[in-house]
Design an enzyme around this catalytic site. Structure first.
Site, short mmCIF file in Angstrom:
data_model
loop_
_atom_site.label_atom_id
_atom_site.label_comp_id
_atom_site.label_asym_id
_atom_site.label_seq_id
_atom_site.Cartn_x
_atom_site.Cartn_y
_atom_site.Cartn_z
N GLY A 10 0.92 -1.07 -0.06
CA GLY A 10 0.07 -0.08 0.11
C GLY A 10 0.95 1.15 -0.06
O GLY A 10 2.03 1.08 -0.44
N CYS A 26 2.89 5.61 -2.71
CA CYS A 26 3.76 5.56 -4.17
C CYS A 26 3.63 4.10 -4.77
O CYS A 26 3.10 4.27 -6.02
CB CYS A 26 5.37 5.31 -3.75
SG CYS A 26 5.87 6.93 -3.06
C1 UDX Z 1 8.48 3.24 -1.66
C2 UDX Z 1 9.79 2.97 -2.19
O1 UDX Z 1 10.30 2.12 -1.34
C3 UDX Z 1 10.53 4.15 -2.20
O2 UDX Z 1 11.75 4.08 -2.81
C4 UDX Z 1 9.68 5.34 -3.07
O3 UDX Z 1 10.52 6.59 -2.87
C5 UDX Z 1 8.17 5.45 -2.39
O4 UDX Z 1 7.77 4.23 -2.31
P1 UDX Z 1 6.98 3.52 0.76
O5 UDX Z 1 5.83 3.59 0.00
O6 UDX Z 1 7.42 4.57 2.00
O7 UDX Z 1 8.42 3.58 -0.05
O8 UDX Z 1 7.38 2.05 1.40
P2 UDX Z 1 8.11 0.73 1.35
O9 UDX Z 1 8.85 0.34 2.44
O10 UDX Z 1 8.57 0.51 -0.12
O11 UDX Z 1 6.57 -0.50 1.25
C6 UDX Z 1 5.75 -0.39 0.48
C7 UDX Z 1 4.62 -1.16 0.48
O12 UDX Z 1 5.22 -2.70 0.28
C8 UDX Z 1 4.14 -1.32 2.30
O13 UDX Z 1 2.84 -1.64 2.19
C9 UDX Z 1 4.94 -2.79 2.43
O14 UDX Z 1 4.30 -3.42 3.53
C10 UDX Z 1 4.86 -3.57 1.34
N1 UDX Z 1 5.72 -4.64 1.22
C11 UDX Z 1 7.29 -4.04 1.47
C12 UDX Z 1 5.70 -5.78 1.31
O15 UDX Z 1 4.60 -6.20 1.45
N2 UDX Z 1 6.85 -6.68 1.23
C13 UDX Z 1 7.90 -6.30 1.27
O16 UDX Z 1 8.79 -7.11 1.02
C14 UDX Z 1 8.31 -4.92 1.31
#
Ligand code: UDX
Length: 434
Positions: A257, A260
């Protein structure tokens, strides 16, 4: 360098504080005067570890200030970072109205050579529109350049990401702009990649969509694991040992979610389709992600059968840990589905409860917020974990179980050791493992 950061949302605030920390003279400007007033008083509109301290230190040092006078901020700066929002339009494309508005403002206040830097995530070719808009509305012969410097910061570690980036992408089309941009990031010159502007814009989209693809991929593997004796945690570990794949972003769960990934993925699909490119790979990434919530709720239904009149505790509402952000959080669709099925919900999050209250106001009956995880679990027929907050690992699960009506535990983030939770007497279900 004299820098103006236009827009004080997530990216704008972190960029302003970070560039001031690099030693530049920075003005953060936003047309919302009351917001600027609050920031000046040290009230930050978002929860982001380290941001308050960084802002305060640079405000004190005098390297950073905030202003609601956008025109003055533009006039005083050599480099303008455009950090306004690009919300998602109805067709998935990014809404560029704020970018246009800022471009016109820049045009009207162009009083010398300036570099206009796109920091917001924007579709490829946005720079052409910015350039055209400024040229169309400027009132003199002053010169300017457009550059792209996409931001990769993650919520929850945004300050760290800005101050210690893996890479800095700079898209430029003139030596003059390149030299100014290199000076801004002088302290990280070993990790700068200079490209043309289209490439820089695409690197941002390509990176986010690739990470989203990686998450949907492991979630697809989790679905396979659930029909075999395989364990998705070990599948991810085994895959991650190959340095060509890498271990990160292979955590199966209820899907991605945030502000981004979902938006950028849809935007890139739209960009590609507009350009006549087959984007099915990314459409599938989105479809797999959309299906995560339904599959998660199926686990709940197969444990409880009927959800109507049941009480469901939901721990974790933020889209990921260490943030109060619930934008596009899977928890929103989960809570909505539970309410639609006639269940009552008891919700808890360490930081995001207030933001969730705006979407699901507390009514004391169908929607209740607990002050602690144990309070949220009171009388619950099942407990769902939707965010992998580290503090949930320290929960006194025996006490939580005591308070629940039925010891049904569905972990959407594979946070716990199944054997340990079952040993406490829970019926425990998680993602892609037995
Ligand atoms: C992301 C990008 O990582 C970042 O580089 C960009 O600038 C903005 O978007 P962010 O949205 O803050 O950052 O969160 P991120 O840590 O990437 O996680 C995004 C989503 O993916 C979260 O909902 C997280 O729970 C999910 N996720 C992440 C997973 O389900 N599994 C994973 O292995 C990693």
């Amino acid at each position: 360098m004299k820098i103006a950061v236009l827009g004080t949302g997530y990216v704008g605030l972190v960029t302003a504080a970070g560039l001031a920390e690099f030693g530049h003279s920075v003005v953060g400007a936003d047309k919302m005067a009351d917001k600027i007033e609050r920031i000046r008083r040290g009230e930050i509109p978002i929860y982001e570890p380290g941001l308050g301290a960084l802002l305060a230190a640079n405000l004190r040092r005098g390297t950073l200030s905030f202003s609601a006078d956008l025109a003055a901020a533009v006039q005083a700066a050599d480099v303008l970072f455009v950090c306004v929002g690009t919300p998602q339009g109805d067709d998935g494309s990014a809404d560029m109205a704020q970018i246009e508005e800022v471009s016109r403002l820049i045009a009207e206040n162009l009083n010398g050579y300036k570099v206009v830097v796109e920091k917001s995530t924007v579709p490829v070719k946005t720079s052409v529109w910015i350039k055209r808009t400024i040229s169309l509305y400027k009132k003199n012969e002053e010169e300017f350049d457009v550059a792209s410097n996409p931001e990769f910061l993650r919520e929850g570690s945004a300050v760290e990401d800005f101050l210690h980036p893996d890479r800095i992408i700079i898209g430029v089309e003139s030596d003059r702009a390149r030299d100014l941009m290199l000076r801004i990031y002088d302290r990280h010159k070993d990790r700068i990649l200079v490209t043309n502007i289209d490439t820089a814009e695409l690197i941002k989209h390509a990176s986010n969509s690739f990470l989203a693809l990686k998450i949907s991929y492991i979630n697809l593997m989790a679905n396979l694991c659930e029909r075999t004796e395989a364990d998705v945690e070990l599948v991810a570990k085994g895959m991650g040992l190959d340095p060509r794949i890498g271990a990160r972003f292979l955590k199966a769960g209820i899907g991605f979610g945030g502000s981004c990934f979902p938006k950028d993925l849809k935007a890139l699909i739209k960009i590609g389709e507009d350009l006549g490119v087959d984007m099915s790979l990314l459409k599938e990434t989105d479809r797999i992600n959309q299906a995560r919530v339904r599959l998660f709720l199926d686990k709940l239904k197969s444990a409880l059968w009927i959800l109507g009149d049941k009480t469901i505790a939901v721990l974790g509402l933020a889209f990921k840990p260490e943030t109060d952000d619930v934008r596009e959080a899977p928890s929103i669709r989960i809570v909505q589905a539970l309410l639609d099925e006639g269940a009552r919900v008891r919700l808890y999050d360490p930081k995001a409860a207030d933001n969730m209250r705006e979407l699901f106001p507390e009514d004391g009956v169908r929607v209740v917020y607990g002050a602690s995880p144990a309070e949220a679990a009171e009388g619950a027929n099942a407990l769902l974990v939707c965010t992998d907050w580290a503090e949930f690992l320290d929960l006194d699960l025996a006490n939580v179980k005591e308070r629940m009506a039925n010891p049904i535990f569905i972990d959407g983030r594979n946070l716990y050791d199944p054997a340990a939770v079952r040993a406490l007497g829970f019926e425990y279900f998680s993602i892609g493992r037995k």
